[in-house]
Design a protein around this motif. Structure first.
Motif, PDB file in Angstrom:
ATOM      1  N   ASP A  30      -2.427  21.977  36.237  1.00 50.29           N
ATOM      2  CA  ASP A  30      -2.165  22.671  37.494  1.00 50.29           C
ATOM      3  C   ASP A  30      -0.689  22.459  37.873  1.00 50.29           C
ATOM      4  O   ASP A  30      -0.249  21.328  38.091  1.00 50.29           O
ATOM      5  CB  ASP A  30      -3.094  22.061  38.567  1.00 50.29           C
ATOM      6  CG  ASP A  30      -3.060  22.833  39.868  1.00 50.29           C
ATOM      7  OD1 ASP A  30      -2.060  23.532  40.119  1.00 50.29           O
ATOM      8  OD2 ASP A  30      -4.043  22.720  40.623  1.00 50.29           O
ATOM      9  N   ARG A  31       0.062  23.562  37.911  1.00 47.84           N
ATOM     10  CA  ARG A  31       1.510  23.486  38.132  1.00 47.84           C
ATOM     11  C   ARG A  31       1.866  22.744  39.426  1.00 47.84           C
ATOM     12  O   ARG A  31       2.918  22.104  39.526  1.00 47.84           O
ATOM     13  CB  ARG A  31       2.057  24.925  38.174  1.00 47.84           C
ATOM     14  CG  ARG A  31       3.539  25.058  38.138  1.00 47.84           C
ATOM     15  CD  ARG A  31       3.917  26.523  38.029  1.00 47.84           C
ATOM     16  NE  ARG A  31       3.770  27.056  36.684  1.00 47.84           N
ATOM     17  CZ  ARG A  31       4.655  26.850  35.718  1.00 47.84           C
ATOM     18  NH1 ARG A  31       5.726  26.122  35.947  1.00 47.84           N
ATOM     19  NH2 ARG A  31       4.482  27.363  34.532  1.00 47.84           N
ATOM     20  N   CYS A  32       0.946  22.830  40.405  1.00 46.34           N
ATOM     21  CA  CYS A  32       1.231  22.215  41.719  1.00 46.34           C
ATOM     22  C   CYS A  32       1.412  20.697  41.628  1.00 46.34           C
ATOM     23  O   CYS A  32       2.023  20.110  42.517  1.00 46.34           O
ATOM     24  CB  CYS A  32       0.108  22.513  42.700  1.00 46.34           C
ATOM     25  SG  CYS A  32      -0.137  24.247  42.946  1.00 46.34           S
ATOM     26  N   ILE A  33       0.874  20.066  40.579  1.00 46.94           N
ATOM     27  CA  ILE A  33       1.031  18.599  40.539  1.00 46.94           C
ATOM     28  C   ILE A  33       2.509  18.202  40.368  1.00 46.94           C
ATOM     29  O   ILE A  33       2.897  17.107  40.730  1.00 46.94           O
ATOM     30  CB  ILE A  33       0.178  17.880  39.458  1.00 46.94           C
ATOM     31  CG1 ILE A  33       0.669  18.206  38.060  1.00 46.94           C
ATOM     32  CG2 ILE A  33      -1.298  18.119  39.597  1.00 46.94           C
ATOM     33  CD1 ILE A  33       0.295  17.119  37.075  1.00 46.94           C
ATOM     34  N   PHE A  34       3.309  19.146  39.847  1.00 44.46           N
ATOM     35  CA  PHE A  34       4.729  18.822  39.669  1.00 44.46           C
ATOM     36  C   PHE A  34       5.460  18.748  41.008  1.00 44.46           C
ATOM     37  O   PHE A  34       6.544  18.202  41.093  1.00 44.46           O
ATOM     38  CB  PHE A  34       5.404  19.853  38.770  1.00 44.46           C
ATOM     39  CG  PHE A  34       4.889  19.842  37.348  1.00 44.46           C
ATOM     40  CD1 PHE A  34       4.913  18.665  36.599  1.00 44.46           C
ATOM     41  CD2 PHE A  34       4.386  20.991  36.749  1.00 44.46           C
ATOM     42  CE1 PHE A  34       4.441  18.638  35.283  1.00 44.46           C
ATOM     43  CE2 PHE A  34       3.923  20.976  35.439  1.00 44.46           C
ATOM     44  CZ  PHE A  34       3.943  19.793  34.710  1.00 44.46           C
ATOM     45  N   SER A  35       4.865  19.340  42.046  1.00 39.94           N
ATOM     46  CA  SER A  35       5.545  19.336  43.351  1.00 39.94           C
ATOM     47  C   SER A  35       5.025  18.244  44.269  1.00 39.94           C
ATOM     48  O   SER A  35       5.389  18.205  45.442  1.00 39.94           O
ATOM     49  CB  SER A  35       5.364  20.677  44.060  1.00 39.94           C
ATOM     50  OG  SER A  35       5.211  21.713  43.169  1.00 39.94           O
ATOM     51  N   LEU A  36       4.151  17.378  43.764  1.00 43.08           N
ATOM     52  CA  LEU A  36       3.595  16.345  44.648  1.00 43.08           C
ATOM     53  C   LEU A  36       4.591  15.234  44.972  1.00 43.08           C
ATOM     54  O   LEU A  36       4.374  14.435  45.876  1.00 43.08           O
ATOM     55  CB  LEU A  36       2.350  15.703  43.996  1.00 43.08           C
ATOM     56  CG  LEU A  36       1.104  16.570  43.881  1.00 43.08           C
ATOM     57  CD1 LEU A  36       0.021  15.849  43.081  1.00 43.08           C
ATOM     58  CD2 LEU A  36       0.584  16.915  45.268  1.00 43.08           C
TER      59      LEU A  36
END
Ligand code: XMP
Length: 513
Positions: free
Chosen positions: A70-76
């Motif tokens: 999930d690409r969003c984990i890179f923005s956590l």
């Protein structure tokens, strides 16, 4: 289980994922494995990790159906370390270039250009272990190359803006001598974890959780074999609810020499409320004439269930079943991981029929074997239990090739006792994973005195392993093998040959059946 600090390992099917998780725990940071297809950003956020590691895996990131994250984990804002496939995946998902290369396998020399964080304290050149066919040949914009090998120009990188790192090699295997230092740099320098995780510290919490789950009028059944997992489970539950735990020990007639007496005495000494079922005859009767390995396993598994049903019927208010399931079992059985092919239908004493509708208590389901041993020690379990080699649920039946009969049982039981005694004598018992004897139906012509004598062949199997998923045969000194062989042929009737099993797993397995 409430854990203050944890690192999540997102699994892409790599053969070393467990090893990564164990190494992190070895560094006193709790880690948990989550399969990639369940690692959506909401799940990860809920777990609130201090760091995320993306594991290796067998696929190619550039194929449309390969596992992604999930690409969003890179923005956590949580630090991320990609290893092997994870390294390639980060590069690919950020717009770098990954191609099929000629690959690199085995030992390689890593040239390090940047020792700011991941490689702090390392030399300019270090030995690392490589195992990849694909390679990153262009880092994404905003990423910087940290190290290379002769074959792999981009062997490590980092983002210049986010706490994201990739390494092509495997820091978790022993063939990367400074691997633990690299992981520790990631955990302590990058993620700012504290090395506080100790399994034994969780014992009060585990007991509290059992107390909360089991209502005051409910009873719990626990099948105990005398192995470290089931005994530790039973002791934990007993500490929580006392004699409302009913421990059941079934002697199926396939146990090791002296085992029933030892187990019963030890468990009673530990204060457990124990039912000892002598089911030797019914198991051995059922096994008569059966030589197919899977058939034998099925018969034993079914008979166990029947015995437990009979015992359970007599326990009022029985609502729970406590099982000594440990972390690799949970992952392997596909309950939280992507399941792998079953080679043998392993069963653990305690697999009860669904119709009984018992709820499951599995207090050890997040622990590795060595951690269970630590917990066991902290609970005061004796060394004979803590250090015991694993023993399969179907017992000696899986160490008898072909039909189980009294004579082969006697041979395998006595010969195994000799193997164990000699290893203990040589101080090697605690250093190996398992050590036992096997017998089949083949015969060898021998000579005893002046007489010809046809006798059984005993195979000695001694293996080292970390988690039984792979294993290697132990290079036992010849003099010990010699003593084992002499004792077996002289002390046992009808054995004329002793051999030593020298095949690793894979391609073999540890037990013969
Ligand atoms: P294999 O023979 O598959 O064994 O390489 C791997 C490990 O599992 C143990 N084993 C079992 N354990 N129930 C168990 O609880 C079983 O049916 C069973 N069969 C094998 C084996 O001893 C080794 O440690």
């Amino acid at each position: 289980m409430k854990i203050k600090e944890l690192v999540v390992i997102i699994d892409f099917g790599g053969q070393y994922t467990h090893l990564i998780a164990r190494r992190v725990r070895q560094l006193n940071v709790y880690s948990e494995i989550v399969p990639y297809d369940r690692a959506d950003v909401e799940t990860i956020k809920r777990m609130n990790p201090k760091g995320i590691i993306l594991s290796g895996g067998p696929r190619s990131v550039y194929l449309s159906n390969s596992p992604k994250v999930d690409r969003c984990i890179f923005s956590l804002g949580v630090p991320i370390l990609g290893i092997c496939y994870g390294h390639q995946l980060i590069a690919y998902m950020f717009g770098g270039k990954v191609i099929k290369s000629k690959g690199e396998y085995g030992r390689a020399i890593l040239k390090i250009y940047d020792k700011d964080d991941l490689f702090q304290g390392l030399d300019d050149r270090e030995v690392v272990w490589m195992s990849h066919r694909d390679s990153v040949i262009e880092v994404p914009k905003g990423f910087k190359v940290l190290a290379s090998t002769e074959v792999t120009p981009i062997a490590a990188f980092k983002s210049e803006v986010l706490p994201i790192y990739g390494i092509q090699f495997h820091p978790e295997v022993i063939h990367t001598p400074k691997g633990l230092r690299i992981l520790s740099n990631f955990l302590f320098k990058v993620c700012k974890c504290k090395p506080t995780w100790k399994p034994a510290d969780l014992v009060p919490q585990l007991i509290e959780e059992i107390k909360k789950k089991v209502k005051p009028d409910e009873r719990v059944l626990c099948a105990v074999s005398g192995g470290v997992d089931s005994t530790t489970t039973a002791v934990l539950v007993h500490k929580a609810i006392g004699d409302r735990l009913v421990a059941v020990f079934v002697d199926h007639g396939l146990l090791r020499k002296g085992e029933p007496e030892f187990v019963v005495n030890t468990l009673r000494r530990l204060g457990l409320n124990l039912i000892h079922v002598d089911a030797r005859k019914r198991f051995l009767d059922k096994l008569k004439g059966v030589s197919d390995p899977e058939e034998k396993r099925k018969i034993i598994g079914n008979e166990f269930i029947r015995v437990f049903e009979e015992v359970a019927k007599k326990i009022p208010n029985l609502r729970w079943l406590a099982q000594g399931t440990i972390y690799p079992d949970v992952i392997e059985s596909g309950r939280i991981g992507a399941g792998s092919a079953r080679i043998k239908s392993h069963h653990n004493v305690g697999g009860l029929p669904k119709s009984m509708k018992l709820k499951l208590l599995e207090p050890l389901r997040y622990f590795y074997k060595d951690e269970v041993r630590e917990i066991a020690r902290s609970l005061g379990l004796p060394d004979e239990i803590v250090k015991r080699h694993p023993f399969p649920g179907p017992g000696l039946a899986v160490r008898i090739i072909g039909e189980v009969n009294e004579e082969k049982l006697r041979i395998v039981r006595e010969a195994s006792a000799i193997v164990e005694e000699e290893l203990k004598e040589a101080g090697l018992y605690d250093k190996v994973w398992q050590a036992f004897a096997v017998v089949g139906d083949d015969k060898w012509v021998g000579v005893v005195g002046d007489e010809r004598k046809v006798g059984y062949i005993v195979i000695v199997r001694i293996v080292e392993s970390i988690d039984a998923m792979t294993a290697d045969w132990v290079r036992i000194p010849y003099n010990i093998l010699d003593k084992i062989s002499r004792r077996i042929t002289s002390e046992l009737e009808n054995v004329t040959m002793v051999t030593y099993a020298i095949t690793s797993k894979p391609p073999s397995t540890i037990e013969p059946c």
